[in-house]
Design an enzyme around this catalytic site. Structure first.
Site, PDB file in Angstrom:
ATOM      1  N   ARG A 104      19.335  13.398  40.218  1.00 42.00           N
ATOM      2  CA  ARG A 104      19.764  13.337  38.814  1.00 42.00           C
ATOM      3  C   ARG A 104      21.267  13.160  38.655  1.00 42.00           C
ATOM      4  NH1 ARG A 104      17.145  19.026  37.588  1.00 42.00           N
ATOM      5  NH2 ARG A 104      18.229  19.303  39.582  1.00 42.00           N
ATOM      6  N   CYS A 156      26.507  16.038  45.162  1.00 41.08           N
ATOM      7  CA  CYS A 156      25.210  16.554  45.597  1.00 41.08           C
ATOM      8  C   CYS A 156      24.221  15.391  45.758  1.00 41.08           C
ATOM      9  CB  CYS A 156      24.669  17.547  44.575  1.00 41.08           C
ATOM     10  SG  CYS A 156      23.103  18.320  45.085  1.00 41.08           S
ATOM     11  N   ASP A 191      21.265  15.421  44.864  1.00 45.44           N
ATOM     12  CA  ASP A 191      20.308  15.506  43.755  1.00 45.44           C
ATOM     13  C   ASP A 191      20.125  14.143  43.066  1.00 45.44           C
ATOM     14  OD1 ASP A 191      19.252  16.049  41.026  1.00 45.44           O
ATOM     15  OD2 ASP A 191      19.486  18.140  41.609  1.00 45.44           O
ATOM     16  N   HIS A 200      27.161  20.090  40.250  1.00 43.42           N
ATOM     17  CA  HIS A 200      26.421  19.984  38.981  1.00 43.42           C
ATOM     18  C   HIS A 200      25.787  21.316  38.657  1.00 43.42           C
ATOM     19  CE1 HIS A 200      22.261  19.747  40.688  1.00 43.42           C
ATOM     20  NE2 HIS A 200      22.924  19.354  41.753  1.00 43.42           N
ATOM     21  N   CYS A 212      22.223  23.473  40.165  1.00 46.01           N
ATOM     22  CA  CYS A 212      22.029  22.892  41.498  1.00 46.01           C
ATOM     23  C   CYS A 212      20.996  23.699  42.301  1.00 46.01           C
ATOM     24  CB  CYS A 212      23.362  22.849  42.242  1.00 46.01           C
ATOM     25  SG  CYS A 212      23.223  22.126  43.892  1.00 46.01           S
TER      26      CYS A 212
HETATM   27 CO    CO Z   1      22.519  19.962  43.645  1.00 44.93          CO
END
Ligand code: CO
Length: 211
Positions: free
Chosen positions: A46, A42, A44, A98, A101
């Site tokens: 993080r 992803c 993302d 994750h 999400c």
């Molecule tokens: Co995500």
């Protein structure tokens, strides 16, 4: 000093710290890359691929998009996969989702986000397909986390159904597809045990003959 200048300061500190451990590190790396893994994760912020698994530059080939989606019409992701498998000859493709999400969450809700709604559409389809099983989960966060797992499992199937992966198997090139999930809350990576390493593990409907 503005924030962007700080990035360059950080960069110099980072490259110096690597050179302290191995003065030839970047010179060696400049000659070639030979990663064993392709990471599909992803976007993302993080979930930084290399950091999570403690790998250095040169060790992980990476493709990231919102909610780690693998679509058979996405030339970007498919090109990364084709290059990784045919040219770099990676041994493992790791789809890593994750928990929590935001992309998966958006696909479960009715609020419009814009262009990204279209990107997430196949996750919405998956949510609809799985709605009866998911309804048994009383807690909303647990339902989202299960959907995050189901999304990884679906993307592992999508990867293994591509002609890129199946042709590698036809050539007897060792290639294994894995599904992992990462916990933002504890930093732990978990294997979802959906590993696919040969055509006998995929449904007959998706098996392709040799080219
Ligand atoms: Co995500």
């Amino acid at each position: 000093m503005n924030n962007l200048q700080q990035l360059f300061v950080n960069n110099r500190e980072w490259s110096e710290s690597i050179k302290q451990q191995d003065p030839e590190f970047f010179t060696k790396l400049a000659r070639q890359q030979a990663p064993e893994y392709l990471w599909i994760g992803c976007a993302d912020s993080r979930v930084p691929a290399n950091e999570i698994v403690g790998l250095l530059p040169g060790e992980l080939f990476v493709h990231r998009n919102i909610a780690n989606v693998v679509l058979h019409t996405d030339l970007n992701c498919l090109s990364v996969m084709q290059f990784a498998v045919d040219v770099l000859k990676v041994k493992h493709i790791i789809v890593t989702g994750h928990y929590g999400c935001g992309g998966v969450r958006a696909a479960m809700r009715n609020k419009q986000l814009g262009l990204s709604d279209g990107w997430l559409r196949t996750i919405r389809d998956l949510y609809y397909e799985e709605r009866h099983k998911l309804k048994q989960i009383p807690d909303e966060e647990a339902e989202l986390d299960r959907m995050c797992e189901l999304n990884v499992i679906r993307q592992v199937a999508n990867v293994s159904h591509t002609s890129i992966v199946q042709n590698a198997w036809h050539r007897d090139q060792p290639l294994t597809v894995h599904g992992f999930i990462y916990g933002i809350k504890d930093g732990h990576l978990k294997d979802l045990d959906v590993t696919v390493s040969g055509p006998e593990q995929i449904p007959a409907q998706y098996r392709l003959g040799p080219p």
